[in-house]
Design an enzyme around this catalytic site. Structure first.
Site, mmCIF file in Angstrom:
data_model
loop_
_atom_site.group_PDB
_atom_site.id
_atom_site.type_symbol
_atom_site.label_atom_id
_atom_site.label_comp_id
_atom_site.label_asym_id
_atom_site.label_seq_id
_atom_site.Cartn_x
_atom_site.Cartn_y
_atom_site.Cartn_z
ATOM 1 N N GLY A 125 0.823 -1.216 0.000
ATOM 2 C CA GLY A 125 0.000 0.000 0.000
ATOM 3 C C GLY A 125 0.845 1.249 0.000
ATOM 4 N N TYR A 126 1.410 1.587 -1.143
ATOM 5 C CA TYR A 126 2.221 2.804 -1.265
ATOM 6 C C TYR A 126 1.440 3.877 -2.046
ATOM 7 C CZ TYR A 126 6.611 0.433 0.184
ATOM 8 O OH TYR A 126 7.607 -0.234 0.863
ATOM 9 N N GLU A 242 24.069 -10.298 -2.732
ATOM 10 C CA GLU A 242 23.557 -11.137 -3.832
ATOM 11 C C GLU A 242 22.571 -10.403 -4.721
ATOM 12 O OE1 GLU A 242 22.035 -14.722 -2.149
ATOM 13 O OE2 GLU A 242 24.037 -15.481 -1.736
HETATM 14 C C1 FAD Z 1 1.199 -3.267 -13.019
HETATM 15 C C2 FAD Z 1 1.296 -2.283 -11.889
HETATM 16 C C3 FAD Z 1 1.295 -2.745 -10.580
HETATM 17 C C4 FAD Z 1 1.362 -1.837 -9.510
HETATM 18 N N1 FAD Z 1 1.319 -2.327 -8.228
HETATM 19 C C5 FAD Z 1 1.359 -1.456 -7.176
HETATM 20 C C6 FAD Z 1 1.226 -1.939 -5.831
HETATM 21 O O1 FAD Z 1 1.080 -3.148 -5.588
HETATM 22 N N2 FAD Z 1 1.259 -1.048 -4.812
HETATM 23 C C7 FAD Z 1 1.440 0.283 -5.029
HETATM 24 O O2 FAD Z 1 1.495 1.031 -4.051
HETATM 25 N N3 FAD Z 1 1.525 0.793 -6.296
HETATM 26 C C8 FAD Z 1 1.492 -0.053 -7.369
HETATM 27 N N4 FAD Z 1 1.563 0.418 -8.672
HETATM 28 C C9 FAD Z 1 1.604 1.871 -8.870
HETATM 29 C C10 FAD Z 1 2.935 2.402 -9.391
HETATM 30 O O3 FAD Z 1 3.925 2.369 -8.388
HETATM 31 C C11 FAD Z 1 2.653 3.824 -9.886
HETATM 32 O O4 FAD Z 1 1.741 3.726 -10.967
HETATM 33 C C12 FAD Z 1 3.902 4.517 -10.349
HETATM 34 O O5 FAD Z 1 4.750 4.810 -9.258
HETATM 35 C C13 FAD Z 1 3.577 5.835 -11.085
HETATM 36 O O6 FAD Z 1 2.713 6.646 -10.345
HETATM 37 P P1 FAD Z 1 1.367 7.237 -10.973
HETATM 38 O O7 FAD Z 1 0.620 6.123 -11.622
HETATM 39 O O8 FAD Z 1 0.685 8.022 -9.915
HETATM 40 O O9 FAD Z 1 1.838 8.207 -12.150
HETATM 41 P P2 FAD Z 1 2.360 9.696 -11.983
HETATM 42 O O10 FAD Z 1 3.411 9.753 -10.930
HETATM 43 O O11 FAD Z 1 1.206 10.609 -11.876
HETATM 44 O O12 FAD Z 1 3.068 9.913 -13.380
HETATM 45 C C14 FAD Z 1 2.337 10.241 -14.576
HETATM 46 C C15 FAD Z 1 3.343 10.503 -15.684
HETATM 47 O O13 FAD Z 1 4.158 11.625 -15.351
HETATM 48 C C16 FAD Z 1 5.548 11.266 -15.396
HETATM 49 N N5 FAD Z 1 6.271 11.937 -14.303
HETATM 50 C C17 FAD Z 1 5.862 12.081 -13.007
HETATM 51 N N6 FAD Z 1 6.817 12.741 -12.295
HETATM 52 C C18 FAD Z 1 7.834 12.985 -13.159
HETATM 53 C C19 FAD Z 1 9.113 13.639 -13.043
HETATM 54 N N7 FAD Z 1 9.539 14.111 -11.855
HETATM 55 N N8 FAD Z 1 9.887 13.721 -14.142
HETATM 56 C C20 FAD Z 1 9.481 13.217 -15.324
HETATM 57 N N9 FAD Z 1 8.295 12.609 -15.515
HETATM 58 C C21 FAD Z 1 7.488 12.490 -14.448
HETATM 59 C C22 FAD Z 1 5.572 9.758 -15.181
HETATM 60 O O14 FAD Z 1 6.712 9.182 -15.762
HETATM 61 C C23 FAD Z 1 4.292 9.336 -15.924
HETATM 62 O O15 FAD Z 1 4.550 9.199 -17.299
HETATM 63 C C24 FAD Z 1 1.467 -0.442 -9.749
HETATM 64 C C25 FAD Z 1 1.473 0.019 -11.081
HETATM 65 C C26 FAD Z 1 1.369 -0.885 -12.126
HETATM 66 C C27 FAD Z 1 1.364 -0.344 -13.528
#
Ligand code: FAD
Length: 399
Positions: A125-126, A242
């Site tokens: 849950g992040y 590792e």
């Molecule tokens: C298959 C899958 C499984 C997942 N499982 C989990 C899970 O179990 N638990 C959990 O907590 N999360 C999970 N996630 C979530 C994942 O960690 C987030 O989707 C990811 O960190 C991106 O965050 P966001 O979707 O809010 O996109 P945003 O952060 O809103 O980004 C949107 C766009 O803006 C770009 N962007 C944002 N900030 C910047 C920057 N500083 N510089 C350049 N570009 C930027 C990003 O690259 C992206 O293209 C999962 C995601 C997927 C796809």
């Protein structure tokens, strides 16, 4: 450059192969077990032999092996080759090093043994609707009331929350502290009235991840990992010993072989697609990328074996494997032509002639590029930490 393993490691690899030939896929009565029991039983045997949970002490259910990257990579390669369960596939694999580094003795004894076998299933849950790449901006709150944390807020994209017994959660516990300093890392039982899990359907048709709502959800005060307000540091723990980067290209190599097989089996204009010069050109190009990833892995393996940091090369692993996965999946989709309209399926095993499998690979490659840090964020890390470029201040301010 001598890429051969020494005799000692070749013998070890043979042992691992013999173990796998005997144990995976399961045979006899084992084959009749349900999928999760089959995996748990295999894991148990692999741990007894010292092949899995190598860094985990025996008292926590591990096999407590002396760190040895060359053995670890041999295991990863051989297990990967036959698709046997590995440590990385345990639901909550990221929690285990965190608990080991920051958990109390009681937390370790209670949670590590069933988790390593996959008997206790975790979700992460992040992410929140407004906090993905900028994770430290999370808003979900936890308040200490008596001897319990009371949690309110929402998480999103929570993989496997429907099946999970427990969740490890980042919450804001110190509202007056700075962004990173106000976060704590909690463990929570998923089966309680204050938690509502709503599955999200993906383009593949499956519901892999979920929205999770917390409405006065509760967990005991001692279910915090690390200290109050130190959750950000706690969540960054990884198993440094590792590292096994060399095993990272195993999946890409297997996928490439399947793709070549697909090109042989697919008929275009009356001839196998593999005879088409444009297809051959793309395959040769891809072979080059996969080979480069393999050699980059060996380079990192050498650093690991010498106790050195692989530096910027290590930062590039996720980005490289995503890009290669993308290109492999794109060619797969091009080769199957109109069958690309079939419903996706990633369960089909090789040799790569099932069209639905390639539709699945294509769709999932999009998700992998986002999960665990998007491609843009990976490039920022490479640029800023690896190449020393100036920081992206606009992004830091959330603009
Ligand atoms: C298959 C899958 C499984 C997942 N499982 C989990 C899970 O179990 N638990 C959990 O907590 N999360 C999970 N996630 C979530 C994942 O960690 C987030 O989707 C990811 O960190 C991106 O965050 P966001 O979707 O809010 O996109 P945003 O952060 O809103 O980004 C949107 C766009 O803006 C770009 N962007 C944002 N900030 C910047 C920057 N500083 N510089 C350049 N570009 C930027 C990003 O690259 C992206 O293209 C999962 C995601 C997927 C796809």
């Amino acid at each position: 450059m001598d890429l051969r393993y020494s005799e000692e490691y070749e013998e070890f690899r043979e042992e691992v192969r013999a173990f796998l030939a005997e144990n995976w896929p399961p045979k006899g009565a084992e084959a009749e077990l349900g999928p999760s029991e089959r995996v748990a039983s295999f894991r148990k045997r692999a741990i007894e032999r010292g092949y899995l949970a190598r860094a985990l002490p025996r008292k926590y259910g591990g096999s407590e092996q002396t760190p040895d990257v060359l053995r670890a990579v041999s295991i990863q390669e051989e297990f990967g080759r036959v698709g046997a369960p590995q440590d990385i596939g345990v639901p909550g694999a990221q929690l285990l090093p965190t608990l080991l580094a920051h958990g109390t003795e009681q937390q370790k004894l209670r949670y590590l043994p069933p988790s390593i076998l996959g008997e206790l299933v975790w979700c992460q849950g992040y992410s929140e609707p407004g906090s993905g790449s900028d994770l430290a901006s999370i808003q979900t709150r936890a308040e200490l009331v008596g001897d319990e944390w009371v949690i309110n807020g929402q998480k999103i994209w929570t993989s496997g929350a429907q099946q999970a017994d427990m969740i490890y959660l980042l919450c804001r516990t110190e509202p007056d502290a700075g962004k990173h300093a106000g976060i704590s890392y909690l463990l929570l039982d998923m089966r309680q009235p204050g938690i509502d899990v709503r599955p999200l359907r993906m383009m593949s048709g499956e519901a892999h991840f979920n929205e999770v709502f917390f409405d006065d959800a509760r967990t005991p005060a001692d279910h915090i990992v690390g200290k109050r307000g130190e959750g950000w540091i706690v969540s960054r723990s990884t198993l440094s010993s590792e590292r096994n980067a060399a095993g990272g290209a195993v999946a890409a190599r297997r996928q490439f072989r399947d793709l070549v097989q697909l090109a042989r089996n697919t008929v275009r204009d009356g001839r196998p697609a593999v005879e088409d010069p444009s297809v051959r050109q793309r395959l040769v190009e891809l072979d080059g990328y996969v080979t480069a990833a393999e050699y980059s892995g060996y380079r990192q393996l050498t650093c690991d074996a010498r106790g050195q940091s692989p530096g910027i090369v290590g930062m590039m692993n996720k980005e490289i494997s995503n890009s290669i996965g993308f290109m492999l999946a794109n060619l797969g989709l091009d080769l199957i032509g109109d069958s690309g309209l079939e419903a996706p399926d990633r369960q089909l095993p090789g040799p790569g002639d099932g069209a639905a499998r390639w539709v699945g690979e294509f769709m999932f490659a999009r998700g992998f590029a986002i999960a665990g840090g998007t491609a843009n964020i990976q490039r920022n890390i490479i640029g800023e930490r690896g190449l020393g470029l100036p920081r992206d201040f606009a992004a830091q301010r959330g603009k």
